[in-house]
Design an enzyme around this catalytic site. Structure first.
Site, PDB file in Angstrom:
ATOM      1  N   SER A   1      36.616   9.102 112.862  1.00 42.77           N
ATOM      2  CA  SER A   1      35.331   9.549 112.322  1.00 42.77           C
ATOM      3  C   SER A   1      34.733   8.512 111.386  1.00 42.77           C
ATOM      4  O   SER A   1      35.443   7.783 110.708  1.00 42.77           O
ATOM      5  CB  SER A   1      35.499  10.852 111.546  1.00 42.77           C
ATOM      6  OG  SER A   1      34.258  11.200 110.968  1.00 42.77           O
TER       7      SER A   1
ATOM      8  N   LYS B   1      40.363  16.689 114.159  1.00 42.40           N
ATOM      9  CA  LYS B   1      39.033  16.058 114.254  1.00 42.40           C
ATOM     10  C   LYS B   1      37.983  17.083 114.678  1.00 42.40           C
ATOM     11  O   LYS B   1      36.842  17.060 114.204  1.00 42.40           O
ATOM     12  CB  LYS B   1      39.076  14.896 115.266  1.00 42.40           C
ATOM     13  CG  LYS B   1      37.718  14.253 115.550  1.00 42.40           C
ATOM     14  CD  LYS B   1      37.079  13.686 114.297  1.00 42.40           C
ATOM     15  CE  LYS B   1      35.851  12.835 114.448  1.00 42.40           C
ATOM     16  NZ  LYS B   1      34.829  13.123 115.366  1.00 42.40           N
TER      17      LYS B   1
ATOM     18  N   HIS C   1      37.134  19.015 111.705  1.00 43.81           N
ATOM     19  CA  HIS C   1      36.273  18.122 110.893  1.00 43.81           C
ATOM     20  C   HIS C   1      34.827  18.221 111.368  1.00 43.81           C
ATOM     21  O   HIS C   1      33.896  18.353 110.575  1.00 43.81           O
ATOM     22  CB  HIS C   1      36.788  16.676 111.008  1.00 43.81           C
ATOM     23  CG  HIS C   1      35.809  15.633 110.566  1.00 43.81           C
ATOM     24  ND1 HIS C   1      34.731  15.235 111.341  1.00 43.81           N
ATOM     25  CD2 HIS C   1      35.707  14.913 109.423  1.00 43.81           C
ATOM     26  CE1 HIS C   1      34.027  14.332 110.699  1.00 43.81           C
ATOM     27  NE2 HIS C   1      34.597  14.104 109.532  1.00 43.81           N
ATOM     28  N   ASN C   2      34.643  18.179 112.664  1.00 48.87           N
ATOM     29  CA  ASN C   2      33.274  18.224 113.194  1.00 48.87           C
ATOM     30  C   ASN C   2      32.623  19.589 112.969  1.00 48.87           C
ATOM     31  O   ASN C   2      31.436  19.663 112.677  1.00 48.87           O
ATOM     32  CB  ASN C   2      33.262  17.865 114.684  1.00 48.87           C
ATOM     33  CG  ASN C   2      33.328  16.363 114.896  1.00 48.87           C
ATOM     34  OD1 ASN C   2      33.898  15.647 114.084  1.00 48.87           O
ATOM     35  ND2 ASN C   2      32.770  15.870 115.976  1.00 48.87           N
TER      36      ASN C   2
ATOM     37  N   GLU D   1      31.557  19.493 109.584  1.00 47.16           N
ATOM     38  CA  GLU D   1      30.385  18.591 109.539  1.00 47.16           C
ATOM     39  C   GLU D   1      29.111  19.369 109.925  1.00 47.16           C
ATOM     40  O   GLU D   1      28.088  19.274 109.245  1.00 47.16           O
ATOM     41  CB  GLU D   1      30.645  17.433 110.510  1.00 47.16           C
ATOM     42  CG  GLU D   1      29.490  16.508 110.802  1.00 47.16           C
ATOM     43  CD  GLU D   1      29.853  15.488 111.905  1.00 47.16           C
ATOM     44  OE1 GLU D   1      30.889  14.809 111.787  1.00 47.16           O
ATOM     45  OE2 GLU D   1      29.100  15.377 112.898  1.00 47.16           O
TER      46      GLU D   1
HETATM   47  C1  6PG Z   1      32.166  11.534 113.401  1.00 46.19           C
HETATM   48  C2  6PG Z   1      31.201  12.439 114.116  1.00 46.19           C
HETATM   49  C3  6PG Z   1      31.068  12.122 115.556  1.00 46.19           C
HETATM   50  C4  6PG Z   1      30.181  13.110 116.311  1.00 46.19           C
HETATM   51  C5  6PG Z   1      28.751  12.901 116.046  1.00 46.19           C
HETATM   52  C6  6PG Z   1      27.803  13.666 116.976  1.00 46.19           C
HETATM   53  O1  6PG Z   1      33.083  12.087 112.821  1.00 46.19           O
HETATM   54  O2  6PG Z   1      31.985  10.308 113.373  1.00 46.19           O
HETATM   55  O3  6PG Z   1      31.684  13.739 114.023  1.00 46.19           O
HETATM   56  O4  6PG Z   1      32.356  12.138 116.090  1.00 46.19           O
HETATM   57  O5  6PG Z   1      30.370  12.961 117.643  1.00 46.19           O
HETATM   58  O6  6PG Z   1      28.469  13.233 114.727  1.00 46.19           O
HETATM   59  O7  6PG Z   1      28.054  15.027 117.021  1.00 46.19           O
HETATM   60  P1  6PG Z   1      26.944  16.039 117.575  1.00 46.19           P
HETATM   61  O8  6PG Z   1      26.151  15.297 118.594  1.00 46.19           O
HETATM   62  O9  6PG Z   1      27.674  17.176 118.171  1.00 46.19           O
HETATM   63  O10 6PG Z   1      26.109  16.392 116.397  1.00 46.19           O
END
Ligand code: 6PG
Length: 490
Positions: A130, A185, A188-189, A192
């Protein structure tokens, strides 16, 4: 030629290129390969010019340049391309060689792939990476899982290239077997998604309620980034609000309000349903993106469905009331964020139990402390909470966070109530508050729900005056029989 390269990397999109350059900076010799091989030549002639990076035009050539055990990392689109490359690699590799998937793969795919690759005598790692382009270049957060025997062979490379936090600690540690790295991960997302939605709700109240300009909000985010909310996502939101388009007007105001998504947030929510864990805030964040995508319907509905005027002129006109309300918004964001992380950790605990992983919760907070998209000062506090009590049932019950929510909750409630009265949507703020109030309720109305289930389907219920595990059925109408349906839960 001498096989002297440390690692090969397949996939020369921007993340792959940047990771290679980062490895090169740290003294590792990397072989670069891409399905369309012109990209290899372009990369060597441009971005990788003057480095030790080697290029390969076939998988056989790539493998022939590698030291043993060979380490091959893929940074390709999640899904089919990963399976295809694994099949292409296997005939060229030997027992003990390691295949690494650094993309955003579904953890269940990683489980399956590890078994498959190990059945060929090879080792497998599925790792979260990430931090976006910049993280890949300067130091990402890396979350590896898979075949434990592979870890000692990749540890030095991964920890060298990862972000570092206080005292030089790398934001990379072994997560666990099978898909554990990709699972962490994925969470984490999900977090996010939640953090981004919370920031958007704060922005929306300031914009539509208080009528603030992008420049005014830039100042507010700058201020927030100096306190408990100090984080990468607040920082970039601050900078986005200051960015002007060619005509000098804020660029953010010209961006269409429909959000995209690639699926990791959705996977987190689907998995939470399987495990029965209420990650309500992340779910709202995913659904909010879905609602945003219904642009045409929303435009049509906006002229048909009535609601209050969202403006808050009395608050906006009084400097003291305005700054007090902005502080309430900060508190709403902060308290909701605590709930979101508490829910994310609830999910990881349930997953560790279900999939038999020994997850180190403080270690995960440390991995997320730097390099990744959700990096923040706040994660340092989560690490402290789990370090002092690794068996903590729920982050909300940690003394520090109990105190933080105590301080933030009046403002949080004021924002959710005001937003509801003024018709400003705050799905993440309000679901977090609803969860908080449910979680702290020793008694919920599920007694009535159980009665309803038993009434129409003889689904049975437990009684407060009898030991747990004993199930009762009532013939509610006098018409049904005494036969209960079997009791099971999904
Ligand atoms: C990271 C992000 C990355 C993710 C993008 C797009 O940790 O660097 O989580 O892995 O793929 O942020 O995610 P979306 O297109 O689903 O918003």
């Amino acid at each position: 030629m001498e096989p002297n390269a440390d690692i090969a990397l397949i996939g020369l999109a921007v993340m792959g290129q940047n990771l290679i350059l980062n490895m090169d900076d740290h003294g590792f010799t990397v072989v670069a390969y891409n399905r369309s091989t012109e990209k290899v030549d372009q990369f060597l002639a441009n971005e990788a010019k003057g480095t030790k990076v080697l290029g390969a035009h076939s998988i056989a050539e790539m493998v022939s340049r590698l030291k043993r055990p060979r380490r091959v990392m893929m940074l390709v689109k999640a899904g089919k391309p990963v399976d295809e490359f694994i099949d292409q690699l296997i005939p060229h590799l030997e027992p003990g060689d390691i295949i690494i998937d650094g993309g955003n793969s579904l953890f269940e795919d990683t489980n399956r792939r590890q078994k498959y690759v190990e059945s060929k005598g090879l080792l497998y790692i599925g790792t979260g990476v990430s931090g976006g382009e910049e993280g890949a270049r300067r130091g990402p957060s890396i979350m590896p899982g898979g075949s434990p025997a592979a870890w000692p062979h990749v540890k030095d490379i991964f920890q060298a290239i990862s972000a570092k936090v206080e005292g030089g600690t790398p934001c990379c540690e072994w997560v666990g077997e099978m898909g554990a790295g990709h699972y962490v991960k994925m969470v984490h997302n999900g977090i996010e998604y939640g953090d981004m939605q919370l920031i958007c709700e704060a922005y929306n109240i300031m914009k539509t309620g208080l009528g603030m300009s992008a420049d005014d909000m830039h100042e507010v985010f700058a201020e927030w980034n100096r306190g408990d909310l100090d984080s990468y996502l607040i920082e970039i939101s601050r900078d986005i609000l200051a960015k002007k388009d060619a005509d000098g007007l804020p660029l953010v105001d010209k961006i269409l309000d429909t959000a995209g998504q690639k699926g990791t947030g959705k996977w987190t929510v689907i998995n939470s349903q399987d495990l029965g864990i209420p990650i309500t805030l992340m779910a709202e964040a995913v659904y909010s993106r879905c609602v945003s995508a219904l642009k045409d319907e929303r435009v049509q509905a906006s002229s048909m469905l009535e609601g209050p005027n969202p403006a808050l002129p009395d608050i906006a006109a009084s400097p003291e009331r305005k700054s007090a309300f902005i502080e309430d918004i900060r508190n709403a964001l902060y308290a909701s964020k605590i709930v979101s992380y508490a829910q994310g950790y609830m999910l990881m605990r349930a997953a560790a139990k279900e999939y038999q992983w020994n997850l180190n919760y403080g270690g995960i907070a440390l991995m997320w402390r730097g390099g990744c998209i959700i990096r923040s000062r706040f994660l340092g506090k989560i690490k402290e909470a789990y370090d002092s009590n690794p068996a903590l049932t729920n982050l909300l019950l940690d003394d520090y966070f109990v105190g933080e929510i105590r301080k933030a909750q009046d403002g949080w409630r004021n924002v959710v109530a005001t937003a509801a009265l003024k018709g400003i949507p705050v799905p993440a703020f309000s679901t977090a508050l609803a969860f908080y109030d449910q979680y702290r309720s020793g008694v919920l109305p599920a007694n009535l729900l159980q009665a309803q289930r038993d009434y129409f389907g003889a689904h049975t219920y437990e009684r407060i005056d009898q030991p747990r595990g004993q199930f009762f059925h009532t013939n509610w109408t006098g018409k049904g029989g005494a036969t209960a349906s079997s009791t099971y839960n999904v």
